[in-house]
Design an enzyme around this catalytic site. Structure first.
Site, PDB file in Angstrom:
ATOM      1  N   LYS A  39      15.672 -40.769  45.069  1.00  0.00           N
ATOM      2  CA  LYS A  39      15.286 -40.344  43.716  1.00  0.00           C
ATOM      3  C   LYS A  39      16.523 -40.299  42.834  1.00  0.00           C
ATOM      4  CE  LYS A  39      15.012 -36.522  41.442  1.00  0.00           C
ATOM      5  NZ  LYS A  39      15.382 -36.932  40.080  1.00  0.00           N
ATOM      6  N   GLY A  92      21.379 -27.294  45.441  1.00  0.00           N
ATOM      7  CA  GLY A  92      21.743 -27.433  46.857  1.00  0.00           C
ATOM      8  C   GLY A  92      21.261 -26.229  47.664  1.00  0.00           C
ATOM      9  N   GLY A 100      24.588 -32.960  43.859  1.00  0.00           N
ATOM     10  CA  GLY A 100      24.203 -32.328  42.597  1.00  0.00           C
ATOM     11  C   GLY A 100      24.766 -30.929  42.513  1.00  0.00           C
ATOM     12  N   GLU A 147      26.405 -32.424  48.942  1.00  0.00           N
ATOM     13  CA  GLU A 147      27.665 -32.631  48.231  1.00  0.00           C
ATOM     14  C   GLU A 147      27.485 -31.989  46.874  1.00  0.00           C
ATOM     15  OE1 GLU A 147      30.052 -33.502  45.837  1.00  0.00           O
ATOM     16  OE2 GLU A 147      29.550 -35.631  45.842  1.00  0.00           O
ATOM     17  N   THR A 185      25.318 -26.866  42.844  1.00  0.00           N
ATOM     18  CA  THR A 185      25.281 -25.923  43.965  1.00  0.00           C
ATOM     19  C   THR A 185      23.961 -25.150  43.959  1.00  0.00           C
ATOM     20  OG1 THR A 185      27.663 -25.794  44.130  1.00  0.00           O
ATOM     21  CG2 THR A 185      26.451 -23.881  44.925  1.00  0.00           C
ATOM     22  N   GLU A 186      23.479 -24.844  42.772  1.00  0.00           N
ATOM     23  CA  GLU A 186      22.228 -24.079  42.668  1.00  0.00           C
ATOM     24  C   GLU A 186      21.059 -24.840  43.322  1.00  0.00           C
ATOM     25  OE1 GLU A 186      21.369 -23.625  38.589  1.00  0.00           O
ATOM     26  OE2 GLU A 186      19.464 -22.622  39.000  1.00  0.00           O
ATOM     27  N   CYS A 224      32.259 -34.270  40.001  1.00  0.00           N
ATOM     28  CA  CYS A 224      32.190 -33.064  40.834  1.00  0.00           C
ATOM     29  C   CYS A 224      33.574 -32.641  41.318  1.00  0.00           C
ATOM     30  CB  CYS A 224      31.252 -33.279  42.000  1.00  0.00           C
ATOM     31  SG  CYS A 224      31.563 -34.800  42.881  1.00  0.00           S
ATOM     32  N   GLU A 280      31.841 -24.291  36.886  1.00  0.00           N
ATOM     33  CA  GLU A 280      31.975 -25.743  36.758  1.00  0.00           C
ATOM     34  C   GLU A 280      31.409 -26.118  35.380  1.00  0.00           C
ATOM     35  OE1 GLU A 280      29.336 -28.260  39.186  1.00  0.00           O
ATOM     36  OE2 GLU A 280      31.065 -29.537  39.553  1.00  0.00           O
TER      37      GLU A 280
END
Ligand code: NDP
Length: 792
Positions: free
Chosen positions: A191, A248, A243, A265, A245-246, A299, A396
Site C-alpha cells: 500500500k 508503528g 512511517g 522503520e 512511530t505512532e 526519517c 520529529e
C-alpha cells in the site's frame, strides 16, 4: 540584457526546467483514474481520491481508495501466486529481479519526473538519488535471490507480505520493501501512501512489461484505513511498515499474538555532532545534505545540530551564509535545492511546530528569499536557543528545520545525542578517527555516518534502535527479515507443565514436607540472593503434588530492582568477547561438575526419569559450551557499499534483555536463553519456569562460582505471565523473549508496543535439544552500520 560582469557577480542561475511532457501524457492516458493492481492486472477504478502536485496545488490524478474487499482480493492473489514463485529456483527469481531493475533503469527519467511531480522533491534528487538507488536495490537483491538458499540454509520465505510505505521516498521505499521480499521467495501486497501513489502504479506497469508472474506483486492504494485492513488481514504472514512511530505502535498492537512477522522503520530525531577539530566547510555541506535534502522529510534527517561550543558561532555563521544560497522553488527546475513540502497538512504541521517553539523562546532564523506564491513551500530554517527538553528538540518535525545545541565535552555530546526516544541515525564530524569511532560506538542509533550523512546502499542494513523501530532493510540483515527458520525436524513429546497454583505462603512458613525441602530459593539480583519484596513464597510441587521446595513470589518491585542491577552491569557488553567467552566456559565447567546434583533436582521437580534428567543436564552443559565458543565468533561484517567507504556492520548487544523461560525443560530451556543473550554482551532478567523454578535458582551458585559479574544474570521467580507483563512495560528493558502460551505471547507483544521494544515470542512446548544456533545470536544483537570514509 544583463552585462556579463553583472551575471558573473550575481552568479544567478537561469531557469532550467526538466520536461514533464511524457509524464503529462501518461497522466492524461489515466485520466479516468488508477485502479488497484491485483493478480497481474489493473482493476477498474472505483471511488477516487485526488492526488495533487504539491508544488502547484493542481490535481494530477485520481486514485482508487482501497476497501477491505480490495485488500482481500490482493491478498488472495498473492497467496495464489506464492507456491509457484517460492518454488522457482533462486536463479529464476533472480532473472525476474534483474528484469525489473533494467526496466526501472530504462524508465529512469520518466520515474524521476513523476516522483518529483507527485512528491515535490527536486528533480536533481529524484534523478540522481532516488531512482538510481531503486535500480541498485533490485540488482542487489537479484543476487540475493540466487544466494538465499545457500546463504540461509534451513530457512524458507515468510509467505504473503503486507507492506505499507510513506510518502517521503515513494518509489525507493517500494524498492526497499519489494526487492528483498521477492528475492527471498515471498509475494507481496503493497500500500503506497495516499499523497504519493503514482510511481507505485508506474512500477506495476513495469511488473507487467518485465513479465513478472501475476500475483507476485499487488498494489492497493488508499489511506490509513486501507493500511489497517492489510495489517488486520488473517492471511498475511508478515507486515513491513515505514512511517510514523505512532502508526508503528498501532500496528504492533494490531499484530500482537497473530504470529505475523513484523519489521518497523519509524521516526527519528537524529543528531549531527560537530567537534571542534571538524572540517567546518565540509560539515556545512553535510548539514545541507542532512536536513535540507528532500525538504527535511527524511526519517533519518540530521535534525539536531550538536556543535562544540568553541566553534558553534563560527559554524552557525557559515551555515546562515550557506542557507542564503539555497534555492527554494520549482522542483522540476534542475537548479532547485529545496522543493515543495508534500501536502498542505504537512506544511501546516511544520508551521505549527516552529511557531509554537518560537513562542516558547526558541530563536528562529529563516533563510531569506521569496517563496513561490503558490504551492507548499517552507524556507530552510535554523533554530537556536532550544533546551534539550523543548518541543523542537524532541519532536520529529519532518521539514527543513534544524535545531542547534552546544556541548563542551565528548560525554556531554553523547548525552545530548542519546537524549531522545528515537535512535535511527547519527552523523559525527571530527578529523580524529579515534574519537569518531568512539562516538559511533556510544551513540544509540542503527546507522552512523562519520564525516558524511544520508548515505544509503542496498548492501547496507538500515533501521533503528529504540522507538525508531526494529528490523533492518538492506543487506544480509534486511534479507533475514523476509525469511523464517524451518521448524526443527522431529516432534517433541514434551508437554507444557500445568500452571502451578502460586499460592502465597509467608516466607517463613513451615515446609509442607519438611524432609524434601532443603531451603527456600531466593531471587538473585545484582549478584546477591534477595528475598522477594512481597515477603511471600510459593510451594514448588512435584508431579504427585508433594512440595519439593519453596520459591520466591517476585513482583513489580523485584523486576525493577533486577532491571536496575542489569543496567548497572552494562560494562559486560563493553568487555572483550574473549573475556566473556572465558566466563561462559567457566559456567559450563561448573555446571558439568555438579551434573548429578542438577539431575537429581530435575527428577524431583518434574517427576521424570533419572536418565532423562541426566540427558537434560548434559545438553545444558553442551549448550553452555556452544555459546561460550560463539562469544568471540559471531562477527559483524564490512559491507561493500560505496567506494572510499568502509561500512562496518557491528553486532551490538541490546542492553537489558528480559527472558521468560519455558516449563518443558526447566534447566535446558533456561540455559538456552540465558547463554546466547549474555554471550553477546547483554545483561538479563530471567524469569524461570513458574512450575519448575528450582534448577534456575540452583544455577546462581554456578554463576557465583564462575566469574560472571554481578548483575549480568538476574533471576526473578514467580508468576511468569505477570512478571512478563512488567518486563514488557518496563522502559529499561530493551528486548524481551517469551516462551510459553499463545495468550502470553499476545500480552507481551501488545504491552511492548508502548516503547516498541523488540520481542521474540515462541509458543511452547519446544524441543529444547534442537533449539540452538545462530538465530539466537541474531536475536541477541542489533546491527549498527557505521559508514567510515577514507582518503582525502
Ligand atoms: P503515517 O505513519 O501515518 O503513514 C505511513 C503509511 O502508513 C501511509 O501509507 C499511511 O497511509 C499508512 N497508515 C496510516 N495509518 C495507518 C494505520 N492505522 N494502519 C496501517 N497503515 C496506516 O505517516 P504520515 O504520512 O501521516 O505522516 C505523519 C508524520 O509521520 C509525519 O509528519 C512525519 O513526522 C512522520 N513520518 C515519518 C516517516 C518515516 O519514515 N520515519 C515517513 C512518513 C512520515 P496514508 O498515506 O493514507 O496516511
Amino acid at each position: 540584457m544583463a552585462a556579463i560582469t553583472d551575471i558573473l557577480r550575481a552568479m544567478e542561475y537561469g531557469p532550467s526546467p526538466e520536461s514533464d511532457e511524457h509524464v503529462r501524457a501518461w497522466l492524461a492516458a489515466h485520466r479516468d483514474g488508477f485502479g488497484h493492481f491485483v493478480g497481474g492486472r489493473f482493476l477498474a477504478p472505483g471511488a477516487l481520491f485526488d492526488v495533487n502536485n504539491p508544488a502547484t496545488g493542481e490535481r494530477i490524478a485520481g486514485v482508487t481508495q482501497g476497501t477491505a474487499a480490495d485488500v482481500d482480493a490482493a491478498v488472495a492473489a498473492a497467496r495464489k501466486a506464492l507456491p509457484k514463485w517460492s518454488g522457482l529456483s533462486g536463479d529464476a527469481r533472480a532473472r525476474h529481479l534483474y528484469a525489473l531493475a533494467r526496466h526501472v533503469q530504462k524508465r529512469e527519467r520518466f520515474l524521476a519526473v513523476l516522483e518529483t511531480i507527485d512528491n515535490g522533491k527536486p528533480i536533481r534528487e529524484s534523478r540522481d538519488i532516488d531512482i538510481p538507488l531503486v535500480a541498485r536495490h533490485f540488482y542487489h537483491h537479484a543476487g540475493w535471490a540466487s544466494l538465499a538458499a545457500s546463504e540461509f540454509p534451513g530457512h524458507r520465505p515468510v509467505g504473503v507480505c503486507g507492506q505499507i510505505i510513506p510518502w517521503n521516498f515513494p518509489l525507493l521505499m517500494l524498492a526497499w520493501k519489494i526487492a528483498p521480499a521477492l528475492a527471498a521467495g515471498n509475494t507481496v501486497v503493497l500500500k503506497p501512501a495516499e499523497f504519493t501513489p503514482l510511481t507505485a502504479f508506474a512500477f506495476a506497469e513495469i511488473c507487467v512489461e518485465a513479465g513478472l508472474p501475476p500475483g507476485v506483486v499487488n498494489i492497493v492504494a488508499g489511506d490509513g484505513t486501507t493500511g489497517a485492513a492489510l495489517v488486520a488481514h488473517d492471511d498475511v504472514d508478515k507486515i513491513a511498515f515505514t512511517g510514523s512511530t505512532e502508526v508503528g505502535r498501532a500496528i504492533r498492537r494490531a499484530t500482537a499474538g497473530t504470529g505475523k512477522k513484523l519489521s518497523l522503520e519509524l521516526g527519528g530525531k537524529s543528531p549531527f555532532i560537530v567537534f571542534d577539530d571538524a572540517d567546518l566547510d565540509s560539515a556545512v555541506e553535510g548539514v545541507v545534505d542532512a536536513i535540507w535534502f528532500n525538504q527535511g522529510e527524511v526519517c533519518c534527517a540530521g535534525s539536531r545540530l550538536i556543535a562544540a561550543e568553541s566553534i558553534a558561532e563560527k559554524l552557525h555563521a557559515k551555515l546562515r551564509a550557506r542557507m542564503t544560497h539555497l534555492r527554494v522553488g520549482d522542483p522540476l527546475d534542475k537548479s532547485t535545492d529545496v522543493g515543495a513540502i508534500v501536502a498542505p497538512v504537512q506544511l501546516e504541521r511544520i508551521k505549527r511546530l516552529v511557531d509554537q517553539g518560537e513562542r516558547e523562546g526558541a530563536k528562529v532564523w529563516r533563510a531569506p528569499g521569496a517563496l513561490p506564491e503558490r504551492g507548499c513551500f517552507y524556507p530552510p530554517t535554523l533554530v537556536a536557543g532550544v533546551e534539550p527538553a523543548s518541543l523542537l528538540a524532541r519532536e520529529e518535525i519532518f521539514g527543513p528545520v534544524l535545531v542547534t545545541m552546544t556541548f563542551r565535552t565528548p560525554d556531554e555530546a553523547i548525552a545530548l545525542a542519546n537524549n531522545t526516544r528515537y535512535g535511527l541515525a547519527a552523523s559525527v564530524w571530527t578529523e580524529n578517527v579515534n574519537r569518531a569511532l568512539e562516538i559511533a560506538a556510544r551513540v544509540k542509533a542503527g546507522v552512523v555516518w562519520i564525516n558524511s550523512t544520508n548515505l544509503f546502499d542496498a548492501a547496507s542494513g538500515f533501521g533503528g534502535y529504540r522507538e525508531s523501530g526494529f528490523g533492518r532493510e538492506g543487506g544480509r540483515e534486511g534479507l533475514a527479515e523476509y525469511l523464517v527458520a524451518d521448524a526443527p525436524k522431529g516432534k517433541t513429546n514434551a508437554k507444557p507443565a500445568a500452571s502451578p497454583a502460586l499460592t502465597a505462603l509467608p516466607g517463613q512458613a513451615p515446609a509442607p514436607d519438611a524432609d524434601a525441602i532443603d531451603r527456600t530459593a531466593k531471587l538473585y539480583i545484582g549478584g546477591k540472593q534477595a528475598r522477594p519484596d512481597s515477603g511471600y513464597c510459593y510451594a514448588v510441587l512435584d508431579r504427585k503434588g508433594a512440595a519439593v521446595g519453596l520459591a520466591g513470589l517476585g513482583n513489580r518491585k523485584d523486576i525493577r530492582n533486577a532491571v536496575e542491577a542489569a543496567s548497572k552491569a552494562s560494562g559486560w557488553g563493553a568487555a572483550t568477547a574473549h573475556n566473556r567467552a572465558q566466563a561462559l566456559y567457566y559456567v559450563a565447567e561448573n555446571l558439568e561438575a555438579r551434573a548429578a546434583e542438577f539431575a537429581a533436582r530435575l527428577t524431583a521437580m518434574t517427576g521424570g526419569s533419572e536418565r532423562r534428567a541426566r540427558q537434560e543436564v548434559e545438553a545444558a552443559v553442551r549448550r553452555a559450551f556452544y555459546y561460550a565458543g560463539f562469544a568471540d565468533k559471531y562477527d559483524g561484517a564490512v559491507h561493500a557499499t560505496k567506494t572510499r567507504f568502509v561500512t562496518l556492520a557491528m553486532n551490538e548487544p541490546w542492553g537489558v534483555v528480559g527472558l521468560v523461560c519455558p516449563d518443558e525443560a526447566p534447566l535446558l530451556g533456561f540455559v538456552s536463553l540465558v547463554m546466547p543473550a549474555i554471550a553477546m554482551g547483554n545483561c538479563v532478567v530471567a524469569v524461570p519456569s513458574a512450575a519448575h523454578p528450582l534448577s534456575a535458582t540452583d544455577f546462581y551458585t554456578v554463576l557465583d562460582a564462575s566469574d560472571v559479574p554481578a548483575g549480568v544474570v538476574n533471576i526473578v521467580t514467580g508468576d511468569s505471565a505477570a512478571l512478563a507483563k512488567v518486563l514488557a512495560d518496563h522502559e529499561g528493558v530493551d528486548a524481551l523473549w517469551w516462551v510459553g502460551s499463545a495468550e502470553g505471547a499476545k500480552a507481551v507483544e501488545a504491552a511492548s508496543a508502548a516503547n516498541l521494544k523488540a520481542t521474540w515470542t515462541r509458543q511452547a512446548p519446544l524441543d529444547w535439544r534442537r533449539e540452538e544456533g545462530r538465530e539466537y545470536l541474531r536475536r541477541a544483537t542489533q546491527v549498527k552500520n557505521i559508514w567510515t570514509p577514507y582518503g582525502e
